[in-house]
Design a protein around this motif. Sequence first.
Motif, PDB file in Angstrom:
ATOM      1  N   LYS A  70       0.817  -1.208   0.000  1.00 38.05           N
ATOM      2  CA  LYS A  70       0.000   0.000   0.000  1.00 38.05           C
ATOM      3  C   LYS A  70       0.851   1.258   0.000  1.00 38.05           C
ATOM      4  O   LYS A  70       0.521   2.252  -0.652  1.00 38.05           O
ATOM      5  CB  LYS A  70      -0.947  -0.005   1.203  1.00 38.05           C
ATOM      6  N   MET A  71       1.957   1.221   0.721  1.00 38.26           N
ATOM      7  CA  MET A  71       2.857   2.380   0.729  1.00 38.26           C
ATOM      8  C   MET A  71       3.428   2.642  -0.656  1.00 38.26           C
ATOM      9  O   MET A  71       3.528   3.792  -1.102  1.00 38.26           O
ATOM     10  CB  MET A  71       3.979   2.182   1.746  1.00 38.26           C
ATOM     11  N   LEU A  72       3.818   1.577  -1.348  1.00 35.45           N
ATOM     12  CA  LEU A  72       4.368   1.731  -2.704  1.00 35.45           C
ATOM     13  C   LEU A  72       3.323   2.297  -3.671  1.00 35.45           C
ATOM     14  O   LEU A  72       3.622   3.199  -4.456  1.00 35.45           O
ATOM     15  CB  LEU A  72       4.876   0.377  -3.211  1.00 35.45           C
ATOM     16  N   VAL A  73       2.125   1.782  -3.609  1.00 34.29           N
ATOM     17  CA  VAL A  73       1.065   2.224  -4.528  1.00 34.29           C
ATOM     18  C   VAL A  73       0.669   3.673  -4.249  1.00 34.29           C
ATOM     19  O   VAL A  73       0.570   4.493  -5.171  1.00 34.29           O
ATOM     20  CB  VAL A  73      -0.167   1.296  -4.418  1.00 34.29           C
ATOM     21  N   ILE A  74       0.455   4.006  -2.982  1.00 34.82           N
ATOM     22  CA  ILE A  74       0.071   5.376  -2.636  1.00 34.82           C
ATOM     23  C   ILE A  74       1.175   6.352  -3.023  1.00 34.82           C
ATOM     24  O   ILE A  74       0.917   7.438  -3.568  1.00 34.82           O
ATOM     25  CB  ILE A  74      -0.238   5.488  -1.128  1.00 34.82           C
ATOM     26  N   GLY A  75       2.427   5.969  -2.770  1.00 30.74           N
ATOM     27  CA  GLY A  75       3.551   6.829  -3.131  1.00 30.74           C
ATOM     28  C   GLY A  75       3.613   7.114  -4.619  1.00 30.74           C
ATOM     29  O   GLY A  75       3.855   8.242  -5.042  1.00 30.74           O
ATOM     30  N   SER A  76       3.379   6.097  -5.445  1.00 31.08           N
ATOM     31  CA  SER A  76       3.449   6.289  -6.900  1.00 31.08           C
ATOM     32  C   SER A  76       2.311   7.175  -7.403  1.00 31.08           C
ATOM     33  O   SER A  76       2.514   8.016  -8.290  1.00 31.08           O
ATOM     34  CB  SER A  76       3.409   4.931  -7.606  1.00 31.08           C
ATOM     35  N   ILE A  77       1.111   7.004  -6.846  1.00 31.23           N
ATOM     36  CA  ILE A  77      -0.024   7.842  -7.259  1.00 31.23           C
ATOM     37  C   ILE A  77       0.206   9.290  -6.846  1.00 31.23           C
ATOM     38  O   ILE A  77      -0.069  10.231  -7.617  1.00 31.23           O
ATOM     39  CB  ILE A  77      -1.334   7.293  -6.655  1.00 31.23           C
ATOM     40  N   MET A  78       0.741   9.487  -5.648  1.00 31.75           N
ATOM     41  CA  MET A  78       1.049  10.843  -5.183  1.00 31.75           C
ATOM     42  C   MET A  78       2.121  11.492  -6.059  1.00 31.75           C
ATOM     43  O   MET A  78       2.073  12.693  -6.330  1.00 31.75           O
ATOM     44  CB  MET A  78       1.502  10.802  -3.734  1.00 31.75           C
ATOM     45  N   PHE A  79       3.080  10.694  -6.515  1.00 30.81           N
ATOM     46  CA  PHE A  79       4.092  11.195  -7.444  1.00 30.81           C
ATOM     47  C   PHE A  79       3.422  11.722  -8.716  1.00 30.81           C
ATOM     48  O   PHE A  79       3.745  12.804  -9.211  1.00 30.81           O
ATOM     49  CB  PHE A  79       5.073  10.083  -7.830  1.00 30.81           C
ATOM     50  N   GLY A  80       2.515  10.912  -9.264  1.00 29.21           N
ATOM     51  CA  GLY A  80       1.841  11.303 -10.492  1.00 29.21           C
ATOM     52  C   GLY A  80       1.107  12.623 -10.340  1.00 29.21           C
ATOM     53  O   GLY A  80       1.207  13.515 -11.201  1.00 29.21           O
ATOM     54  N   ILE A  81       0.380  12.776  -9.238  1.00 30.33           N
ATOM     55  CA  ILE A  81      -0.360  14.017  -8.994  1.00 30.33           C
ATOM     56  C   ILE A  81       0.591  15.199  -8.855  1.00 30.33           C
ATOM     57  O   ILE A  81       0.348  16.283  -9.398  1.00 30.33           O
ATOM     58  CB  ILE A  81      -1.228  13.862  -7.727  1.00 30.33           C
ATOM     59  N   ARG A  82       1.689  14.977  -8.158  1.00 34.02           N
ATOM     60  CA  ARG A  82       2.661  16.058  -7.928  1.00 34.02           C
ATOM     61  C   ARG A  82       3.244  16.599  -9.231  1.00 34.02           C
ATOM     62  O   ARG A  82       3.283  17.816  -9.443  1.00 34.02           O
ATOM     63  CB  ARG A  82       3.784  15.530  -7.029  1.00 34.02           C
ATOM     64  N   TRP A  83       3.676  15.703 -10.123  1.00 29.15           N
ATOM     65  CA  TRP A  83       4.324  16.181 -11.346  1.00 29.15           C
ATOM     66  C   TRP A  83       3.319  16.755 -12.341  1.00 29.15           C
ATOM     67  O   TRP A  83       3.632  17.695 -13.069  1.00 29.15           O
ATOM     68  CB  TRP A  83       5.127  15.050 -11.992  1.00 29.15           C
ATOM     69  N   ILE A  84       2.099  16.231 -12.363  1.00 32.11           N
ATOM     70  CA  ILE A  84       1.077  16.799 -13.254  1.00 32.11           C
ATOM     71  C   ILE A  84       0.721  18.217 -12.804  1.00 32.11           C
ATOM     72  O   ILE A  84       0.588  19.132 -13.630  1.00 32.11           O
ATOM     73  CB  ILE A  84      -0.176  15.896 -13.292  1.00 32.11           C
ATOM     74  N   LEU A  85       0.587  18.418 -11.495  1.00 26.25           N
ATOM     75  CA  LEU A  85       0.295  19.761 -10.986  1.00 26.25           C
ATOM     76  C   LEU A  85       1.465  20.721 -11.224  1.00 26.25           C
ATOM     77  O   LEU A  85       1.258  21.901 -11.508  1.00 26.25           O
ATOM     78  CB  LEU A  85      -0.028  19.688  -9.495  1.00 26.25           C
ATOM     79  N   THR A  86       2.695  20.206 -11.119  1.00 25.67           N
ATOM     80  CA  THR A  86       3.867  21.039 -11.414  1.00 25.67           C
ATOM     81  C   THR A  86       3.818  21.533 -12.852  1.00 25.67           C
ATOM     82  O   THR A  86       4.175  22.688 -13.144  1.00 25.67           O
ATOM     83  CB  THR A  86       5.162  20.237 -11.172  1.00 25.67           C
ATOM     84  N   PHE A  87       3.354  20.687 -13.764  1.00 26.26           N
ATOM     85  CA  PHE A  87       3.203  21.065 -15.170  1.00 26.26           C
ATOM     86  C   PHE A  87       2.082  22.082 -15.373  1.00 26.26           C
ATOM     87  O   PHE A  87       2.231  23.058 -16.117  1.00 26.26           O
ATOM     88  CB  PHE A  87       2.924  19.815 -16.009  1.00 26.26           C
ATOM     89  N   LEU A  88       0.962  21.875 -14.700  1.00 22.84           N
ATOM     90  CA  LEU A  88      -0.230  22.684 -14.954  1.00 22.84           C
ATOM     91  C   LEU A  88      -0.165  24.078 -14.334  1.00 22.84           C
ATOM     92  O   LEU A  88      -0.651  25.051 -14.923  1.00 22.84           O
ATOM     93  CB  LEU A  88      -1.472  21.955 -14.425  1.00 22.84           C
ATOM     94  N   ILE A  89       0.417  24.194 -13.157  1.00 24.51           N
ATOM     95  CA  ILE A  89       0.384  25.456 -12.415  1.00 24.51           C
ATOM     96  C   ILE A  89       1.517  26.378 -12.876  1.00 24.51           C
ATOM     97  O   ILE A  89       2.640  25.938 -13.105  1.00 24.51           O
ATOM     98  CB  ILE A  89       0.480  25.178 -10.908  1.00 24.51           C
ATOM     99  N   THR A  90       1.206  27.645 -13.009  1.00 27.70           N
ATOM    100  CA  THR A  90       2.188  28.616 -13.506  1.00 27.70           C
ATOM    101  C   THR A  90       2.696  29.563 -12.419  1.00 27.70           C
ATOM    102  O   THR A  90       3.644  30.304 -12.663  1.00 27.70           O
ATOM    103  CB  THR A  90       1.570  29.454 -14.641  1.00 27.70           C
ATOM    104  N   ASN A  91       2.081  29.539 -11.249  1.00 24.20           N
ATOM    105  CA  ASN A  91       2.544  30.395 -10.159  1.00 24.20           C
ATOM    106  C   ASN A  91       3.725  29.733  -9.452  1.00 24.20           C
ATOM    107  O   ASN A  91       3.590  28.609  -8.947  1.00 24.20           O
ATOM    108  CB  ASN A  91       1.400  30.621  -9.158  1.00 24.20           C
ATOM    109  N   PRO A  92       4.906  30.373  -9.404  1.00 19.41           N
ATOM    110  CA  PRO A  92       6.086  29.719  -8.827  1.00 19.41           C
ATOM    111  C   PRO A  92       5.938  29.387  -7.350  1.00 19.41           C
ATOM    112  O   PRO A  92       6.470  28.382  -6.879  1.00 19.41           O
ATOM    113  CB  PRO A  92       7.208  30.731  -9.066  1.00 19.41           C
ATOM    114  N   VAL A  93       5.210  30.223  -6.602  1.00 18.95           N
ATOM    115  CA  VAL A  93       5.009  29.945  -5.179  1.00 18.95           C
ATOM    116  C   VAL A  93       4.170  28.680  -5.001  1.00 18.95           C
ATOM    117  O   VAL A  93       4.441  27.848  -4.133  1.00 18.95           O
ATOM    118  CB  VAL A  93       4.334  31.145  -4.480  1.00 18.95           C
TER     119      VAL A  93
END
Length: 372
Positions: A255-278
């Motif tokens: 469960k830790m491995l699966v949750i970690g990978s899904i959280m990774f996916g969300i993190r990098w997609i949001l990094t791509f989408l958001i334009t505010n540096p803060v």
Amino acid sequence: MIWSFWLLEFSIYLPMAFFTFIGNYFNQLGFSDLQNGILGSTAAIIILLSNPFWMRVSDKRVKNAVLTFISFVTAFSIWLIYIFRNFWAIFLISLLVGFLWTSIIPIAESMASYNASKFGFSFGKARMMGSLGYAIVMLIFGYVTDHFLFFLIGSLSFAFIGVSSLLVPKTQGYNMNQKVSFSFKNLPPQFYRMLVFEILILSSNAFGLYFMPVFMRARGYPISFAGISIAVQALAEIPFFFFADRIIKKLGVKKMLVIGSIMFGIRWILTFLITNPVAIVAIQSFEFFNWVAIYYAVFYYVNSKISPFNRSDAHALFWMTTSGLSMIFGDVFGGWISNTLGVANGYLFFGLFSLGIGLIYAILEKSPDLSN
């Protein structure tokens, strides 16, 4: 005594900040993103040889002495990277330096985890000091513009490890005075499946961290935001390590491995989408259950499910995937994607990739000893 292991964990992650931020130095030398990625992967390439070698050496000796030797030699060796400006010269030197420094964390953490069991202290709480040290140096590097000062801090960081390793109790290798041969059959198949998963998922972390300064520069943000971003992700690891033992017992490895990978996916997609540096900086706090969760889950499995007789080989394979193959894929392939599609699109790619791999692993992995 316990404080000495806290100090050791604090010290061994200081140079990691140096090699995380060195991509910014190569970028300022005028190297392309692909060349930058190749240089960033040299340590990952050489670790496939260095890790088994140094883990075997330390397994048959007093580990403190091996760690001290590697640390001080590396403190002098990194100046060769500073002296040369040619891509191929730096590439070869980086391989040489990587043969040394890439085994510092594996050796040190095998010492800390062994003594945690022996003396009854929490390895997770000791390990959180590493995240603190990493965060402090990353914040400093975000504001360091002088190349000489950058390398001086990196060199002193390695020297500090050499001193710290002398302060902890002497730790003998698992197999001193014994003749041991490695065999793939000695380790369970679910461990190898776990390593494949780790290679794929942690490649997104390798890309995300190494190219963060390039990403910030490409979007026109101050380069200091890159240092702050990586410092935030390191600080976000501290609460996890404080409760790591409880979390792993509650959720289990899978469960830790699966949750970690899904959280990774969300993190990098949001990094791509958001334009505010803060906001981008704030998103890096997702690290409280990203790399740190995957790292700790596999590390816990090695130290709790694999016998001490084979544990040194398991540690070597663990670090070969964590700091080796995953970084090769993330830095080189990620550098190619960045060169071809743009660095921002690289974050989108690895975000979707992490989500997909996490879901596949959740469905296909059935081993019972990965549950809580």
